[in-house]
Motif scaffolding. Structure first.
Motif, mmCIF file in Angstrom:
data_model
loop_
_atom_site.group_PDB
_atom_site.id
_atom_site.type_symbol
_atom_site.label_atom_id
_atom_site.label_comp_id
_atom_site.label_asym_id
_atom_site.label_seq_id
_atom_site.Cartn_x
_atom_site.Cartn_y
_atom_site.Cartn_z
ATOM 1 N N LEU A 54 -39.854 55.968 -48.643
ATOM 2 C CA LEU A 54 -39.940 54.852 -49.793
ATOM 3 C C LEU A 54 -40.635 55.501 -51.012
ATOM 4 O O LEU A 54 -41.597 55.794 -51.050
ATOM 5 C CB LEU A 54 -40.498 53.562 -49.365
ATOM 6 N N HIS A 55 -39.624 55.222 -52.215
ATOM 7 C CA HIS A 55 -40.065 56.174 -53.696
ATOM 8 C C HIS A 55 -40.679 54.978 -54.437
ATOM 9 O O HIS A 55 -39.894 54.094 -54.618
ATOM 10 C CB HIS A 55 -39.127 57.100 -54.063
ATOM 11 N N LEU A 56 -41.958 54.929 -54.632
ATOM 12 C CA LEU A 56 -42.277 54.070 -55.800
ATOM 13 C C LEU A 56 -42.312 54.890 -57.063
ATOM 14 O O LEU A 56 -43.405 55.753 -57.339
ATOM 15 C CB LEU A 56 -43.590 53.315 -55.534
ATOM 16 N N GLN A 57 -41.524 54.478 -58.146
ATOM 17 C CA GLN A 57 -41.648 55.282 -59.495
ATOM 18 C C GLN A 57 -42.380 54.380 -60.392
ATOM 19 O O GLN A 57 -42.163 53.304 -60.524
ATOM 20 C CB GLN A 57 -40.325 55.393 -59.869
ATOM 21 N N THR A 58 -43.365 55.096 -61.142
ATOM 22 C CA THR A 58 -44.245 54.386 -62.207
ATOM 23 C C THR A 58 -44.758 53.255 -61.458
ATOM 24 O O THR A 58 -44.387 51.993 -61.749
ATOM 25 C CB THR A 58 -43.302 54.073 -63.262
ATOM 26 N N VAL A 59 -45.990 53.488 -60.703
ATOM 27 C CA VAL A 59 -46.499 52.482 -59.746
ATOM 28 C C VAL A 59 -47.442 51.568 -60.964
ATOM 29 O O VAL A 59 -47.987 52.121 -61.736
ATOM 30 C CB VAL A 59 -47.493 53.025 -58.887
ATOM 31 N N SER A 60 -47.467 50.407 -60.349
ATOM 32 C CA SER A 60 -48.297 49.219 -61.374
ATOM 33 C C SER A 60 -49.069 48.608 -60.289
ATOM 34 O O SER A 60 -48.755 48.652 -59.077
ATOM 35 C CB SER A 60 -47.210 48.542 -62.113
ATOM 36 N N SER A 61 -49.975 47.773 -60.783
ATOM 37 C CA SER A 61 -50.540 46.862 -59.955
ATOM 38 C C SER A 61 -49.853 45.769 -58.976
ATOM 39 O O SER A 61 -50.205 45.461 -58.084
ATOM 40 C CB SER A 61 -51.412 45.995 -60.906
ATOM 41 N N GLU A 62 -48.532 45.689 -59.460
ATOM 42 C CA GLU A 62 -47.701 44.824 -58.651
ATOM 43 C C GLU A 62 -47.093 45.579 -57.360
ATOM 44 O O GLU A 62 -46.677 44.721 -56.340
ATOM 45 C CB GLU A 62 -46.380 44.256 -59.453
ATOM 46 N N ASP A 63 -47.333 46.747 -57.298
ATOM 47 C CA ASP A 63 -46.930 47.501 -56.070
ATOM 48 C C ASP A 63 -48.151 47.572 -55.027
ATOM 49 O O ASP A 63 -47.786 48.089 -53.915
ATOM 50 C CB ASP A 63 -46.734 48.903 -56.602
ATOM 51 N N ALA A 64 -49.256 47.150 -55.192
ATOM 52 C CA ALA A 64 -50.154 47.052 -54.508
ATOM 53 C C ALA A 64 -49.974 46.101 -53.484
ATOM 54 O O ALA A 64 -49.161 45.067 -53.587
ATOM 55 C CB ALA A 64 -51.592 46.590 -55.041
ATOM 56 N N GLY A 65 -50.220 46.378 -52.137
ATOM 57 C CA GLY A 65 -49.998 45.519 -50.938
ATOM 58 C C GLY A 65 -49.979 46.291 -49.551
ATOM 59 O O GLY A 65 -50.342 47.383 -49.506
ATOM 60 N N SER A 66 -49.478 45.373 -48.744
ATOM 61 C CA SER A 66 -49.427 45.944 -47.432
ATOM 62 C C SER A 66 -47.895 46.322 -46.752
ATOM 63 O O SER A 66 -46.846 45.578 -47.125
ATOM 64 C CB SER A 66 -49.861 44.815 -46.426
ATOM 65 N N TYR A 67 -47.793 47.627 -46.584
ATOM 66 C CA TYR A 67 -46.480 47.887 -46.482
ATOM 67 C C TYR A 67 -46.157 48.353 -44.828
ATOM 68 O O TYR A 67 -47.205 48.988 -44.106
ATOM 69 C CB TYR A 67 -46.218 49.402 -47.044
ATOM 70 N N SER A 68 -45.061 48.103 -44.225
ATOM 71 C CA SER A 68 -44.644 48.549 -42.795
ATOM 72 C C SER A 68 -43.023 48.904 -42.910
ATOM 73 O O SER A 68 -42.475 48.619 -43.932
ATOM 74 C CB SER A 68 -44.968 47.557 -41.855
ATOM 75 N N CYS A 69 -43.046 49.628 -41.809
ATOM 76 C CA CYS A 69 -41.617 49.881 -41.706
ATOM 77 C C CYS A 69 -40.950 49.498 -40.580
ATOM 78 O O CYS A 69 -41.685 49.501 -39.228
ATOM 79 C CB CYS A 69 -41.105 51.552 -42.106
ATOM 80 N N ALA A 70 -39.678 49.692 -40.287
ATOM 81 C CA ALA A 70 -38.942 49.402 -38.828
ATOM 82 C C ALA A 70 -37.489 50.079 -38.921
ATOM 83 O O ALA A 70 -37.095 50.517 -39.870
ATOM 84 C CB ALA A 70 -38.819 47.969 -38.673
ATOM 85 N N VAL A 71 -36.946 49.994 -37.818
ATOM 86 C CA VAL A 71 -35.570 50.791 -37.606
ATOM 87 C C VAL A 71 -34.691 49.532 -37.480
ATOM 88 O O VAL A 71 -34.825 48.661 -36.831
ATOM 89 C CB VAL A 71 -35.517 51.881 -36.297
ATOM 90 N N GLU A 72 -33.575 49.721 -38.373
ATOM 91 C CA GLU A 72 -32.329 48.785 -38.061
ATOM 92 C C GLU A 72 -32.039 48.486 -36.777
ATOM 93 O O GLU A 72 -31.758 49.549 -35.764
ATOM 94 C CB GLU A 72 -31.126 49.023 -38.822
ATOM 95 N N GLY A 73 -32.005 47.188 -36.148
ATOM 96 C CA GLY A 73 -31.657 46.978 -34.805
ATOM 97 C C GLY A 73 -32.845 46.667 -34.042
ATOM 98 O O GLY A 73 -32.770 46.182 -32.903
ATOM 99 N N SER A 74 -34.165 46.983 -34.534
ATOM 100 C CA SER A 74 -35.342 46.970 -33.732
ATOM 101 C C SER A 74 -36.378 46.447 -34.748
ATOM 102 O O SER A 74 -37.340 46.964 -34.865
ATOM 103 C CB SER A 74 -35.586 48.110 -33.245
ATOM 104 N N GLN A 75 -36.038 45.405 -35.576
ATOM 105 C CA GLN A 75 -36.678 45.020 -36.631
ATOM 106 C C GLN A 75 -38.016 44.492 -36.157
ATOM 107 O O GLN A 75 -39.066 44.370 -36.763
ATOM 108 C CB GLN A 75 -36.056 44.043 -37.629
ATOM 109 N N HIS A 76 -37.942 44.045 -34.882
ATOM 110 C CA HIS A 76 -39.147 43.359 -34.208
ATOM 111 C C HIS A 76 -40.224 44.451 -33.889
ATOM 112 O O HIS A 76 -41.418 44.091 -33.619
ATOM 113 C CB HIS A 76 -39.011 42.428 -33.230
ATOM 114 N N LEU A 77 -39.900 45.708 -33.947
ATOM 115 C CA LEU A 77 -40.859 46.713 -33.617
ATOM 116 C C LEU A 77 -41.333 47.441 -34.926
ATOM 117 O O LEU A 77 -40.913 48.598 -35.048
ATOM 118 C CB LEU A 77 -40.249 47.880 -32.659
#
Length: 369
Positions: A176-199
């Motif tokens: 995930l590429h964040l270009q020109t980061v600002s304060s609005e980009d602060a937060g909690s990030y997680s990832c998943a694989v399509e088809g197994s979004q619950h994992l």
């Protein structure tokens, strides 16, 4: 030893007719997912298959254990075999402890003739992990990577911020590429694989450092400010790292420091524009001005006479009242001794008489709107 020799003889005699072929021999699976292992087998025609099952990590010379009878797997595995000699294993809710070599085992109608498909299917289990900088500064770029310990087959990665799918950011494979980061980009990030979004992966908190912004001044009490009361100004802003210094200004002159500025007994001369400046390690910013308008009753009341000097009987005289008040004085009332004689900022005596000169005209009452 005798069993091993017998097996070797069987391999030599029937090796061209025995086969166990797995569709995949290496599988990378997400922790908590369901895994399917599939394949086909053949055997010498003179033999009849009496039993098939799956086992893990077979040891030469040791009879393998049926996985469905293993207490660790009895509730999570299912075997399937059809007449066309297709076989499969369904393994539910895989865990790290399931990283083994899974092999298909065939028993025939002859006690000493059995076959195990070696090498089997090597299972590796991975969790998703977000790798990212702990903090990034406003204006920089940041890359977040969804990592695994083994290679999933053609995964499509999905990113979440504060639990919600991200659709407006640049996603390149597992990054995930964040270009020109600002304060609005602060937060909690997680990832998943399509088809197994619950994992989903464990959430990663991204902190964004930025200079003060949204700097503002509030006043207490709010509403009209009357002379003599106590007033407190409070400076508010948003910054990361937090603000270190607040500086107060009346117009352009510095008047104090601290998050609050108090005027314990406010006076008319305290009216004016007030601003605060917030500073942290990355910069500073000043608020918009707050206008304080101090209300007070009339003061510095005086009366002027025109013309000045000697007053000659028969001449015209004008008395003018001067005062300071906020809001401005609305009504002036003139008295001759204690008797009201008129209203207005000025009072005219058009043809003054001698008895008038012996009296004193004075202003004794005002009314303020």
């Amino acid at each position: 030893m005798a069993l091993l020799i017998a097996l070797l003889m069987i391999v030599g005699a029937f090796g061209t007719e025995w086969s166990v072929k797995y569709n995949q021999q290496k599988i990378c699976a997400l922790k908590g997912s369901t895994v399917f292992m599939n394949g086909t087998f053949t055997h010498p025609k003179r033999l009849t298959v009496k039993e098939t099952f799956w086992t893990i990590d077979p040891v030469p010379g040791v009879e393998p254990t049926d996985l469905s009878k293993d207490p660790d797997y009895s509730g999570s595995v299912k075997f399937f075999t059809d007449k066309q000699k297709h076989f499969s294993l369904k393994l539910s809710d895989v865990m790290k402890k399931d990283e083994h070599q899974f092999c298909f085992r065939i028993k025939t109608n002859e006690e000493n003739i059995r076959w195990t498909g070696i090498p089997g299917v090597q299972l590796r289990v991975t969790e998703l992990l977000v790798e990212a900088p702990e903090k990034v500064t406003d204006g920089q770029t940041a890359d977040l990577t969804c990592k695994t310990t083994c290679s999933l087959i053609d995964p499509t990665f999905i990113w979440y911020k504060n639990g919600r799918p991200l659709t407006t950011k640049t996603i390149n494979n597992n990054q995930l590429h964040l270009q020109t980061v600002s304060s609005e980009d602060a937060g909690s990030y997680s990832c998943a694989v399509e088809g197994s979004q619950h994992l989903r992966s464990t959430a990663h908190s991204l902190r964004v450092r930025y200079p003060p912004k949204n700097v503002s001044v509030s006043i207490s009490p709010s509403g009209e400010i009357v002379e003599g009361i106590s007033v407190t100004l409070t400076c508010s802003s948003d910054a990361n790292p937090p603000e270190k210094i607040y500086t107060w200004f009346k117009r352009s002159a510095s008047i104090g420091e601290g998050k609050t500025y108090s005027i314990p007994n406010i006076r008319s001369e305290d009216s004016g524009e007030y601003t605060c400046q917030s500073l942290n390690d990355l910069g500073e910013r000043r608020s918009t001005a707050l206008q304080i308008n101090v209300l007070y009753p009339p003061k510095s009341v005086s009366v002027y006479i025109s013309p000045s000097g000697e007053i000659v009987e028969g001449s015209s005289v004008t008395l003018t009242c001067s005062s300071d008040g906020n809001p401005p004085v609305k009504i002036y009332t003139w008295f001759k001794v204690s008797t009201p004689v008129g209203e207005g900022k000025t009072y005219n005596i058009p043809n003054i008489r001698s008895f008038a000169g012996r009296q004193h005209h004075r202003l004794i009452r005002y009314r303020i709107a």
